[in-house]
Design a protein around this motif. Sequence first.
Motif, PDB file in Angstrom:
ATOM      1  N   ALA A 134       0.740  -1.203  -0.049  1.00 25.92           N
ATOM      2  CA  ALA A 134      -0.133  -0.009   0.286  1.00 25.92           C
ATOM      3  C   ALA A 134       0.843   1.383  -0.041  1.00 25.92           C
ATOM      4  N   ALA A 135       1.952   1.053   0.844  1.00 22.90           N
ATOM      5  CA  ALA A 135       2.706   2.360   0.723  1.00 22.90           C
ATOM      6  C   ALA A 135       3.542   2.763  -0.472  1.00 22.90           C
ATOM      7  N   ALA A 136       3.790   1.476  -1.012  1.00 24.70           N
ATOM      8  CA  ALA A 136       4.474   1.866  -2.403  1.00 24.70           C
ATOM      9  C   ALA A 136       3.657   2.588  -3.289  1.00 24.70           C
TER      10      ALA A 136
ATOM     11  N   VAL B 238       4.932   5.641   5.858  1.00 25.33           N
ATOM     12  CA  VAL B 238       3.796   5.376   5.392  1.00 25.33           C
ATOM     13  C   VAL B 238       3.086   3.964   5.737  1.00 25.33           C
ATOM     14  N   ALA B 239       4.039   3.110   5.532  1.00 30.54           N
ATOM     15  CA  ALA B 239       3.914   1.631   5.953  1.00 30.54           C
ATOM     16  C   ALA B 239       3.236   1.555   7.531  1.00 30.54           C
TER      17      ALA B 239
ATOM     18  N   ILE C 153      -0.251   3.373   8.291  1.00 33.71           N
ATOM     19  CA  ILE C 153      -1.197   2.365   7.856  1.00 33.71           C
ATOM     20  C   ILE C 153      -1.312   1.491   9.084  1.00 33.71           C
ATOM     21  N   GLU C 154      -0.445   0.886   9.411  1.00 33.74           N
ATOM     22  CA  GLU C 154      -0.192  -0.255  10.276  1.00 33.74           C
ATOM     23  C   GLU C 154      -0.925   0.230  11.740  1.00 33.74           C
ATOM     24  N   ASP C 155      -0.386   1.305  12.337  1.00 33.90           N
ATOM     25  CA  ASP C 155      -0.677   1.946  13.531  1.00 33.90           C
ATOM     26  C   ASP C 155      -2.223   2.341  13.350  1.00 33.90           C
ATOM     27  N   ALA C 156      -2.515   2.685  12.490  1.00 33.16           N
ATOM     28  CA  ALA C 156      -4.067   2.996  12.311  1.00 33.16           C
ATOM     29  C   ALA C 156      -4.904   1.587  12.864  1.00 33.16           C
ATOM     30  N   GLY C 157      -4.724   0.537  12.429  1.00 33.08           N
ATOM     31  CA  GLY C 157      -5.182  -0.563  12.686  1.00 33.08           C
ATOM     32  C   GLY C 157      -5.079  -1.019  14.532  1.00 33.08           C
ATOM     33  N   VAL C 158      -3.862  -0.611  14.548  1.00 40.12           N
ATOM     34  CA  VAL C 158      -3.526  -0.918  16.004  1.00 40.12           C
ATOM     35  C   VAL C 158      -4.526   0.084  17.027  1.00 40.12           C
ATOM     36  N   HIS C 159      -4.375   1.412  16.708  1.00 37.98           N
ATOM     37  CA  HIS C 159      -4.985   2.367  17.447  1.00 37.98           C
ATOM     38  C   HIS C 159      -6.480   2.294  17.251  1.00 37.98           C
TER      39      HIS C 159
ATOM     40  N   VAL D 294      -0.861   7.918  -4.590  1.00 43.19           N
ATOM     41  CA  VAL D 294      -1.902   8.494  -3.630  1.00 43.19           C
ATOM     42  C   VAL D 294      -1.069   9.664  -3.151  1.00 43.19           C
ATOM     43  N   ARG D 295      -1.680  10.667  -2.998  1.00 42.58           N
ATOM     44  CA  ARG D 295      -0.947  11.829  -2.453  1.00 42.58           C
ATOM     45  C   ARG D 295      -1.099  11.701  -0.888  1.00 42.58           C
ATOM     46  N   TRP D 296       0.078  11.465  -0.244  1.00 38.01           N
ATOM     47  CA  TRP D 296       0.207  11.188   1.094  1.00 38.01           C
ATOM     48  C   TRP D 296      -0.008  12.141   2.145  1.00 38.01           C
TER      49      TRP D 296
END
Length: 629
Positions: free
Chosen positions: A50-52, A61-62, A65-71, A125-127
């Motif tokens: 996804a980050a790529a 970015v990776a 995205i992973e932290d979003a699921g954790v939080h 994707v404009r991050w």
Amino acid sequence: MRRATRRALASSLAMVACGATLTACFEEPSPHEAVQTFLVGWQSGDYAAAAARTDGDPAKVAKAIEDAGVHLDAASFRFKLLGITRSGGNAQADFTAEVDLGENNPLFTYNGKLPLHLVERHWKVRWSPSVLHPKLQEGQRFAVETVSEGRKPIVDREDKPLQTDEPLRVATVTPAKLDNPQRLVQELAAVTGFPQDRLLRQVLSAPPNSQVPLVTFGRDKYAQLASKLDIRGLEMKDETQPVGPDSPAQIVGRVSAVTAENVQQLGGPQRAGDSVGLNGLQKHYQDMLTGSTSTRVITVDLKTQQPVAELGKWPGRSNSSVSTTIDSAVQGAADSAVAGGVNPTALVAVQASTGQVLAVGTKDMHQEKDALAGKFPAGTAFSMVAADALAKSDVSTKQRLACPPVRSVGGAQFQQPGAAGGAAPTLQANFAGACTTALASLARRVDAKELAASTAAFGIGAKWKLPLKSFAGSVPVIRSDADKAKVITGQNVQVSPLSMALAAGAAASGTWRPPVLVTRPPSIEQTAGSPVTPPPTAVPLDPKSLSTIKSLMRAGVTSGTAKPADAGSGPRVYGIAAPAGGDAQGRKRFSWFVGWRGDVAVSVLVEGGDTTAAATIAGRFLQTAKAPS
């Protein structure tokens, strides 16, 4: 393991659905491939992929995205593409996100946007954090705030709690104060057995300045583990909860903190730190007493550690107390009465006019398994029920019947140990003295269908349902004189103390009523969400036979084996005391008392051969027990 399996399954199903939704509309040259790869990578946990497809630093970015699921403590993400618009070298993809927050919470659903632009002939994707949620900004993160309502009590008929407060110790953390959450939960998991990953996600998803309960300990468990709980960052908080059951303790049930063992078995909204009913009404009404946890999804400022915006809110299911028919004063009388006995004892008292259970007292017996649901031989105490059929068959209470030591009826043998010779007593005297051989001789005077109808009228075998296990009694099919004689003397009849107390209540009030133990909620079926099954209807008894039964029961306490139950001044006591069980096959012997005083009907079962033991305990009980107004 269960939670991990659930997440894997949810994720795999979501990917199949997503792939079917997304790939159908992706054609080159367009931004579709970048959108597809980003969303599928996010959804499937391939954060590097996804980050790529963004223009940001791949590692950062990776991680974001992973932290979003954790939080969010998310069990899964699921996306649906709504459409893509393009203008030259820029584009925007609109999508809907569904986040399973786990713990039986509703789905967190929101609309998101992916801004894209061409970078060296590749769509990217404009991050920015707003890619994860439109309201998430730089320097912020997600957090999930949960609030559990305190456990509601089980109460008696006067709305007084049937529990006492017990001190508990709650292990909590404040996430913002932790320098190494991974180390803390690793040490705590080693001591308590809770899954390390589950504890860590509770810590990492909570608002930083909140106090997060992780494990609750009872007094004994804490004393056992206290020396191992000196973990840096772990804070111990004193708390009291109404979890110690008052009498009748086995009916009310015990409550425990959620443990590493039972949290895996519950499969409900409970989290580490919550309480769980282990047995009795506490277990049956667990969801009603605890309700569900209210949940908020928020954003938090990383510098100030303060909430910024609320993204979603779910109030949770409210909880409420459970109201029982137990009368604490009558229960106290029951406890005192059985405590004075020597052998295992079960006592059940009901309000004759309503069928409501007032008290369940035991000594070395179980209040649910024995007093409510036990299957015991009825013995000649069952002649109270048979008297209904005998009266309808015009058998006179003045008829004289010999009481020999042994009698054969239809090929079946009946014995009366200690029977004396002499003149034949009347039926009333034989009833009062619980003479098995005399009562068995009446089998030919009563019709089998009439006898079966009488047992049904007294609720034996009725299809009632209580929140706890119970037994309404059973009578085999009556085909012969031998069968009839065995029913009259209770030798082929099984009953529980509860079913016999209800039978006594029927004789006292003139109407058999099904038992009631819980008045709120009104029915078990409604609580479970299934169609309501109405309880058995009340059954009025024949007034003529009722008069006969009462005269026989009064004789039982004035001149018969139930005499120890006579309780001085006040309303008269009616009852029968009789032996049950005991034979050449080594069955246990019991003694029964079944009767009433005023509106309090009671049955007492005592293990052992002393035929007066049950009546003595019943007398102590009836001296102080008063029916509720």
